[in-house]
Scaffold this motif. Sequence first.
Motif, mmCIF file in Angstrom:
data_model
loop_
_atom_site.group_PDB
_atom_site.id
_atom_site.type_symbol
_atom_site.label_atom_id
_atom_site.label_comp_id
_atom_site.label_asym_id
_atom_site.label_seq_id
_atom_site.Cartn_x
_atom_site.Cartn_y
_atom_site.Cartn_z
ATOM 1 N N VAL A 111 0.787 -1.122 -0.091
ATOM 2 C CA VAL A 111 -0.085 -0.093 0.117
ATOM 3 C C VAL A 111 0.884 1.385 0.185
ATOM 4 C CG1 VAL A 111 -1.581 1.330 1.258
ATOM 5 C CG2 VAL A 111 -1.991 -1.121 0.933
ATOM 6 N N ASN A 112 1.679 1.344 1.045
ATOM 7 C CA ASN A 112 2.581 2.696 1.028
ATOM 8 C C ASN A 112 3.910 2.315 1.650
ATOM 9 O OD1 ASN A 112 1.732 1.825 3.801
ATOM 10 N ND2 ASN A 112 1.635 3.826 4.411
ATOM 11 N N GLU A 113 4.515 1.397 1.056
ATOM 12 C CA GLU A 113 5.844 1.167 1.472
ATOM 13 C C GLU A 113 6.975 2.344 1.158
ATOM 14 O OE1 GLU A 113 5.304 -2.582 -0.711
ATOM 15 O OE2 GLU A 113 7.346 -2.324 -1.359
ATOM 16 N N SER A 129 -6.946 -4.096 13.026
ATOM 17 C CA SER A 129 -7.951 -4.136 12.289
ATOM 18 C C SER A 129 -7.934 -3.005 10.896
ATOM 19 C CB SER A 129 -9.199 -3.286 12.974
ATOM 20 O OG SER A 129 -9.374 -4.432 13.916
ATOM 21 N N THR A 130 -6.903 -1.720 11.046
ATOM 22 C CA THR A 130 -6.638 -0.973 10.360
ATOM 23 C C THR A 130 -6.033 -1.712 9.042
ATOM 24 O OG1 THR A 130 -6.221 0.751 12.046
ATOM 25 C CG2 THR A 130 -5.625 1.247 9.668
ATOM 26 N N ILE A 131 -5.103 -2.562 9.196
ATOM 27 C CA ILE A 131 -4.288 -3.103 8.299
ATOM 28 C C ILE A 131 -5.384 -3.891 7.244
ATOM 29 C CG2 ILE A 131 -2.463 -5.227 7.603
ATOM 30 C CD1 ILE A 131 -1.094 -4.406 10.356
ATOM 31 N N GLN A 132 -5.855 -4.784 7.827
ATOM 32 C CA GLN A 132 -6.930 -5.813 6.794
ATOM 33 C C GLN A 132 -7.886 -4.799 5.980
ATOM 34 O OE1 GLN A 132 -8.396 -8.238 9.982
ATOM 35 N NE2 GLN A 132 -10.411 -8.012 9.046
ATOM 36 N N MET A 133 -8.410 -3.838 6.721
ATOM 37 C CA MET A 133 -9.358 -2.987 5.935
ATOM 38 C C MET A 133 -8.601 -2.155 5.010
ATOM 39 S SD MET A 133 -11.974 0.002 7.533
ATOM 40 C CE MET A 133 -10.842 1.271 7.666
ATOM 41 N N VAL A 134 -7.609 -1.419 5.379
ATOM 42 C CA VAL A 134 -7.096 -0.592 4.192
ATOM 43 C C VAL A 134 -6.480 -1.552 3.272
ATOM 44 C CG1 VAL A 134 -4.961 1.079 3.898
ATOM 45 C CG2 VAL A 134 -6.556 1.103 5.865
ATOM 46 N N ALA A 135 -5.979 -2.754 3.403
ATOM 47 C CA ALA A 135 -5.403 -3.769 2.466
ATOM 48 C C ALA A 135 -6.652 -4.068 1.484
ATOM 49 C CB ALA A 135 -4.600 -5.045 3.028
ATOM 50 N N ALA A 136 -7.416 -4.325 2.095
ATOM 51 C CA ALA A 136 -8.636 -4.926 1.359
ATOM 52 C C ALA A 136 -9.412 -3.735 0.322
ATOM 53 C CB ALA A 136 -9.908 -5.228 2.097
ATOM 54 N N LEU A 137 -9.426 -2.541 0.795
ATOM 55 C CA LEU A 137 -9.827 -1.218 0.144
ATOM 56 C C LEU A 137 -8.832 -0.693 -0.569
ATOM 57 C CD1 LEU A 137 -11.766 0.400 3.077
ATOM 58 C CD2 LEU A 137 -12.714 -0.645 1.013
ATOM 59 N N TYR A 138 -7.665 -1.020 -0.705
ATOM 60 C CA TYR A 138 -6.575 -0.176 -1.436
ATOM 61 C C TYR A 138 -6.915 -0.302 -3.096
ATOM 62 C CZ TYR A 138 -2.206 2.110 -2.937
ATOM 63 O OH TYR A 138 -1.444 2.880 -3.274
ATOM 64 N N PRO A 139 -7.161 -1.536 -3.779
ATOM 65 C CA PRO A 139 -7.583 -1.497 -4.954
ATOM 66 C C PRO A 139 -8.305 -0.783 -5.455
ATOM 67 C CG PRO A 139 -7.621 -3.718 -3.952
ATOM 68 C CD PRO A 139 -6.980 -2.766 -3.073
ATOM 69 N N VAL A 140 -9.453 -0.558 -4.731
ATOM 70 C CA VAL A 140 -10.784 0.137 -4.862
ATOM 71 C C VAL A 140 -10.369 1.434 -4.762
ATOM 72 C CG1 VAL A 140 -13.191 0.782 -4.040
ATOM 73 C CG2 VAL A 140 -12.071 -1.815 -3.902
ATOM 74 N N TYR A 141 -9.569 2.027 -3.863
ATOM 75 C CA TYR A 141 -9.265 3.385 -3.758
ATOM 76 C C TYR A 141 -8.360 3.751 -4.842
ATOM 77 C CZ TYR A 141 -6.222 7.270 -1.620
ATOM 78 O OH TYR A 141 -5.397 8.336 -1.588
ATOM 79 N N GLN A 142 -7.358 3.071 -5.299
ATOM 80 C CA GLN A 142 -6.521 3.359 -6.566
ATOM 81 C C GLN A 142 -7.426 3.464 -7.678
ATOM 82 O OE1 GLN A 142 -3.763 0.227 -6.259
ATOM 83 N NE2 GLN A 142 -2.149 1.669 -6.711
ATOM 84 N N THR A 224 -5.913 5.190 9.360
ATOM 85 C CA THR A 224 -6.630 5.092 7.867
ATOM 86 C C THR A 224 -6.176 6.293 6.969
ATOM 87 O OG1 THR A 224 -8.211 3.569 8.369
ATOM 88 C CG2 THR A 224 -8.526 4.363 6.232
ATOM 89 N N LYS A 225 -6.295 7.522 7.772
ATOM 90 C CA LYS A 225 -6.362 8.765 7.014
ATOM 91 C C LYS A 225 -4.712 8.895 7.185
ATOM 92 C CE LYS A 225 -10.523 10.671 9.223
ATOM 93 N NZ LYS A 225 -11.047 11.651 8.510
ATOM 94 N N LYS A 226 -3.998 8.508 7.927
ATOM 95 C CA LYS A 226 -2.357 8.655 7.812
ATOM 96 C C LYS A 226 -1.853 7.819 6.573
ATOM 97 C CE LYS A 226 2.022 8.472 10.193
ATOM 98 N NZ LYS A 226 2.991 8.423 11.433
ATOM 99 N N ILE A 227 -2.421 6.595 6.290
ATOM 100 C CA ILE A 227 -1.948 5.760 5.485
ATOM 101 C C ILE A 227 -2.427 6.231 4.120
ATOM 102 C CG2 ILE A 227 -2.009 3.486 4.807
ATOM 103 C CD1 ILE A 227 -2.496 2.645 7.625
ATOM 104 N N LEU A 228 -3.512 6.341 3.988
ATOM 105 C CA LEU A 228 -4.257 6.817 2.538
ATOM 106 C C LEU A 228 -4.079 8.362 2.102
ATOM 107 C CD1 LEU A 228 -7.350 4.335 2.247
ATOM 108 C CD2 LEU A 228 -5.013 4.102 1.327
ATOM 109 N N TRP A 321 -17.298 -7.867 3.408
ATOM 110 C CA TRP A 321 -16.856 -8.416 4.468
ATOM 111 C C TRP A 321 -15.451 -8.845 4.406
ATOM 112 C CZ3 TRP A 321 -17.862 -9.343 9.318
ATOM 113 C CH2 TRP A 321 -17.503 -10.433 10.029
ATOM 114 N N VAL A 322 -14.666 -8.434 5.366
ATOM 115 C CA VAL A 322 -13.289 -8.791 5.339
ATOM 116 C C VAL A 322 -12.790 -9.321 6.439
ATOM 117 C CG1 VAL A 322 -10.853 -7.575 5.081
ATOM 118 C CG2 VAL A 322 -12.988 -6.365 4.094
ATOM 119 N N VAL A 323 -12.070 -10.547 6.243
ATOM 120 C CA VAL A 323 -11.237 -11.337 7.307
ATOM 121 C C VAL A 323 -9.988 -11.580 7.202
ATOM 122 C CG1 VAL A 323 -11.482 -13.471 8.570
ATOM 123 C CG2 VAL A 323 -13.561 -12.512 7.844
ATOM 124 N N ALA A 324 -9.155 -11.523 8.600
ATOM 125 C CA ALA A 324 -7.731 -11.814 8.211
ATOM 126 C C ALA A 324 -7.465 -12.280 9.557
ATOM 127 C CB ALA A 324 -6.989 -10.522 7.670
#
Length: 355
Positions: A111-113, A129-142, A224-228, A321-324
């Motif tokens: 996401v933001n390495e 909880s932030t990691i799995q949510m942002v990871a799942a949303l990132y392709p949508v965000y892009q 989430t805001k800091k990462i994205l 629905w996101v699970v990790a």
Amino acid sequence: KKYVVAILGATGAVGQRLISELEHSQIPVAKVKLLASKRSAGKKLTFNNQEVTVEEAQPDSFTGVDLVLSSAGGSVSKKLLPEAVKRGAVCVDNTSAFRMEEDVPLVIPGVNEQQLQYHHGIIANPNCSTIQMVAALYPVYQRWGIEQIIVSTYQAVSGAGQSAWNEMLQQAQAILNKQKPTANILPTAADVKHYPLAFNLLPQIDVFEDDGYTHEEWKMIHETKKILCNDQDSPKIKVTATCVRVPVEIGHGESVYFVVEDKGASVPEIQAEIAKTSGLILQDNPQQQLYPQPLTAAGKRETFVGRIRPDQENNGAFQMWVVADNLLKGAASNTVAIAECLVRDHLVQVPNNKA
Ligand code: A2P
């Protein structure tokens, strides 16, 4: 080059997985030091089939260490990581101690390495909880941009540490034996009241803030805001969260409602973007009752996504629905993945002017 790696909190629920993730990583390890509290000093653990004696973590434990992977709680990180940095070690911290500090990159590889290059010796691993949510949303965000996120979490007990996990199993046993369960740990150790988690739900993770949100919810919103939205050009995202502890051993579930900017997005296209993203696995087939579950995600490094559907009354809004595995994707695997990026990009050094 081979690296001397210290694992701080090596005896904990996440610490044990840091050991096994490091064993399976690309990082060339010269030596591993396993650090924990005084209580565990002398205990024997193994790394790559070799016995390693656990040592009590002290400032001088970090002399000669290149890389620290840390998961021993926020107060331990606050006290010891600056000492490690002073001694030249680069630290990847799994606690919330430094996450929101301006000079501390908050990183999800994939996401933001690119933020890693700005480190000053400490890099923070986001909240599980932030990691799995942002990871799942990132392709949508892009592809479409995201305006708003509304999330409710269903968080496993292992996220609260080994002792909370043990206590929940004892409570379950007591209830099955028709005895009254005892509770001394959850919702948080610092609280006056404690409630059993077995056969229950606790809508409190971490302490309450003055605005009525818990600190866990605050973390999801602000991390989430800091990462994205880290640079000034990125559009702002509205985020709100409800975090709930559930009597599951491993694997956080999240019901994520999101509104995209570009209203042209469709469910099949979102599914396709998620399916082709490395680290994400699409499990979305209602006809076959295929959807992510904690029991099937536990032990895996990937983030699982399903139940993707539109909000029929709000154009551009969707649910998923996101699970990790919170101990792996939410903690140890992400931490070790950050360390792998640092090694790959020759960033395992504390910049001279920054120590
Ligand atoms: P110990 O096992 O000696 O208590 P968990 O998140 O599962 O509760 O694990 C917490 C980890 O942090 C454990 O490895 C624990 O070690 C470690 N830890 C707790 N307090 C300290 C401390 N003061 N110094 C170093 N490590 C600590």
